[in-house]
Design an enzyme around this catalytic site. Structure first.
Site, PDB file in Angstrom:
ATOM      1  N   GLY A 290       0.705  -1.135   0.057  1.00  0.00           N
ATOM      2  CA  GLY A 290       0.070   0.107   0.017  1.00  0.00           C
ATOM      3  C   GLY A 290       0.797   1.320  -0.056  1.00  0.00           C
ATOM      4  O   GLY A 290       1.105   1.831  -0.978  1.00  0.00           O
ATOM      5  N   CYS A 358      -9.973  22.468  17.067  1.00  0.00           N
ATOM      6  CA  CYS A 358      -9.815  22.727  18.371  1.00  0.00           C
ATOM      7  C   CYS A 358      -9.434  21.682  19.163  1.00  0.00           C
ATOM      8  O   CYS A 358     -10.361  20.956  20.147  1.00  0.00           O
ATOM      9  CB  CYS A 358     -11.422  23.113  18.769  1.00  0.00           C
ATOM     10  SG  CYS A 358     -11.902  24.470  17.764  1.00  0.00           S
TER      11      CYS A 358
HETATM   12  N1  LLP Z   1      -2.523  -5.855   3.690  1.00  0.00           N
HETATM   13  C1  LLP Z   1      -2.996  -5.776   4.843  1.00  0.00           C
HETATM   14  C2  LLP Z   1      -3.853  -6.963   5.202  1.00  0.00           C
HETATM   15  C3  LLP Z   1      -3.092  -4.673   5.610  1.00  0.00           C
HETATM   16  O1  LLP Z   1      -3.566  -4.454   6.787  1.00  0.00           O
HETATM   17  C4  LLP Z   1      -2.340  -3.605   5.333  1.00  0.00           C
HETATM   18  C5  LLP Z   1      -2.242  -2.283   5.701  1.00  0.00           C
HETATM   19  C6  LLP Z   1      -1.613  -3.754   3.783  1.00  0.00           C
HETATM   20  C7  LLP Z   1      -1.735  -4.826   3.254  1.00  0.00           C
HETATM   21  C8  LLP Z   1      -0.684  -2.552   3.438  1.00  0.00           C
HETATM   22  O2  LLP Z   1       0.411  -2.222   4.276  1.00  0.00           O
HETATM   23  P1  LLP Z   1       1.106  -1.030   3.751  1.00  0.00           P
HETATM   24  O3  LLP Z   1       1.985  -1.649   2.518  1.00  0.00           O
HETATM   25  O4  LLP Z   1       0.575   0.038   3.342  1.00  0.00           O
HETATM   26  O5  LLP Z   1       2.026  -0.759   5.029  1.00  0.00           O
HETATM   27  N2  LLP Z   1      -2.713   4.160   8.641  1.00  0.00           N
HETATM   28  C9  LLP Z   1      -1.426   3.636   9.012  1.00  0.00           C
HETATM   29  C10 LLP Z   1      -1.280   2.436   8.528  1.00  0.00           C
HETATM   30  C11 LLP Z   1      -2.044   1.254   8.694  1.00  0.00           C
HETATM   31  C12 LLP Z   1      -1.872   0.138   7.874  1.00  0.00           C
HETATM   32  C13 LLP Z   1      -2.914  -0.958   7.956  1.00  0.00           C
HETATM   33  N3  LLP Z   1      -2.827  -2.303   7.014  1.00  0.00           N
HETATM   34  C14 LLP Z   1      -0.352   4.718   8.931  1.00  0.00           C
HETATM   35  O6  LLP Z   1      -0.834   5.925   8.241  1.00  0.00           O
HETATM   36  O7  LLP Z   1       0.879   4.317   9.314  1.00  0.00           O
END
Ligand code: LLP
Length: 431
Positions: A290, A358
């Site tokens: 992601g 706020c």
């Molecule tokens: N696959 C699954 C099952 C996941 O839960 C996630 C992310 C991904 C793939 C992708 O992960 P990435 O490649 O993006 O690291 N909001 C947080 C990140 C939460 C990630 C949740 N799951 C932040 O802003 O750091």
């Protein structure tokens, strides 16, 4: 940072460079984009997204594979379209995400459906769409998926998300592969879960998967998790249950400040070598990146509203806030902040860059040395992932507009919300 007149790429963001004091995205001055589209404004480079995907694709060339973009990182339709057109699949976690992929022209047979709490209606929609695989996270979910599939007269393709109990070495809120996390089936329970899956007529076992966390900057946790998965693959197949694919999840980190995560092709190369070494080279590999596909492709541009000098802290109050970009408030995350136009006349001072919401938790950067004046535009860097996707309407703040730069062209890919959009679904009570 470079002085005016220089031309230099920023860390981790080759599509962002400063030329003659102007911060540019694929050659477009961010200050000018802000003038045309207003602020706060998310701006993305399509070239950066394509290049990030290409690095994964190069490393997987010649191997059976499917890259499933974890669209929770940035689910704008134009982003999904960009990846779909490049042959990418999608990792979804809700029926809402399924609808977005369909609206963007993504193919269902390239979708994996993850998530610890899928509802029956979501399973039904995904079955009707014909998704490639359900990543199942518990024995309870196996039984429900079996029921839903049989009610539809089909067999649901599934993989078991195993919790390998490895420490990804990242922020506790985004670490997902530890025993203490809610995700996946415990490693020790996985064989029993596969036996159960094999006994349920509504299921078709396809593979195995894991996802150990996010913003991971080391290769070792991935190799440990892969080893744990391959151990299981061997035991499951010894039971006579063939597994076609191995999905190692997403999680590769990006550079926000001084992190140096492995390049995607290096990470993938190491994973493939480990599979080869253990005799699993023939298996299809799935990945769910992601952040690493979109994070460094985007910035959030904001305008300086007020400068407030304090006894203890100086505040640079900008028009973007925690509702637009929640990562600093939620994870104490560091995001780089750069003036869109260097100015020679203002002196550098130390500022807390904060928004209008706020709450004292509404900050975007703390203790930043910046030469700024009211009306200047600032760019918050590496905001392409988990920026707009996590934005809210707190304080009845309309969400930002989004633009996608594609070579010489700038596309408006999401209009700025209007206050009336925010309460359009609400109803007054009759007198
Ligand atoms: N696959 C699954 C099952 C996941 O839960 C996630 C992310 C991904 C793939 C992708 O992960 P990435 O490649 O993006 O690291 N909001 C947080 C990140 C939460 C990630 C949740 N799951 C932040 O802003 O750091």
């Amino acid at each position: 940072m470079s002085a005016a007149g220089d031309s230099a790429a920023l860390p981790g963001a080759p599509h962002l460079a400063r030329r003659d004091g102007e911060l540019q995205l694929e050659g477009h001055a961010l200050a000018e984009l802000a003038r045309q589209h207003g602020t706060p404004l998310y701006a993305y480079s399509r070239g950066a997204m394509r290049a990030a995907l290409a690095a994964y694709q190069r490393a997987l060339m010649g191997r059976p594979h499917l890259i499933c973009y974890a669209m929770k990182a940035n689910s704008n339709l134009a982003v999904l379209q960009t990846f779909a057109e490049a042959g990418c699949g999608f990792d979804i976690v809700s029926a809402g995400e399924l609808a977005r992929v369909q609206a963007a022209g993504g193919r269902a047979e390239r979708i994996v459906f993850s998530g610890v709490g899928k509802r029956r209606d979501e399973m039904a929609l995904a079955l009707e769409a014909g998704v490639r695989c359900f990543n199942v996270e518990s024995q309870g979910e196996l039984r429900v998926l079996d029921e839903v599939a049989r009610a539809h007269g089909v067999r649901a393709p599934m993989s078991l998300r195993v919790n390998p109990d490895v420490d990804a070495g990242t922020h506790p809120y985004i670490s997902t592969g530890l025993k203490s996390n809610k995700f996946g089936v415990a490693h020790g329970e996985a064989l029993a879960a596969y036996r159960l899956a094999a006994s349920l007529p509504g299921l078709r076992i396809e593979g195995i998967d894991c996802h150990i966390g996010s913003q991971i900057t080391q290769i070792e946790p991935y190799l440990d998790a892969l080893d744990r998965l391959l151990d299981l693959v061997e035991s499951v197949e010894a039971l006579g249950i063939p597994l076609h694919h191995v999905d190692v999840g997403g999680g590769l980190g990006i550079t926000y400040t001084d992190e140096s995560p492995p390049a995607a092709d290096v990470l993938v190369g190491r994973l493939l070598s480990r599979m080869d070494a253990r005799g699993h080279g023939h298996r299809e590999v799935l990945l769910e990146p992601g952040r690493s596909l979109v994070g460094n492709a985007g910035v959030l541009v904001t305008e300086v509203l007020y400068l407030k000098l304090g006894e203890v802290t100086n505040f640079c109050i900008v028009d973007a806030a925690m509702n637009d970009l929640t990562r600093p408030a939620l994870y104490d995350a560091y995001m780089g902040i750069e003036p869109c136009r260097m100015r020679g006349d203002a002196v550098r001072q130390r500022w807390d860059v904060v928004g209008p919401v706020c709450e004292s938790g509404d900050w975007l950067g703390r203790q930043r040395d910046l030469a700024v004046a009211v009306g200047d535009k600032l760019a918050i860097l590496s905001a392409g992932a988990y920026g707009m996707a996590m934005a809210s309407n707190y304080n009845t703040r309309p969400r930002a507009a989004e633009v996608m730069v594609d070579g010489p062209v700038v596309h408006l890919i999401r209009e700025r919300e209007k206050p009336r959009d925010l309460y359009a679904g609400e109803r007054l009570i009759p007198h």
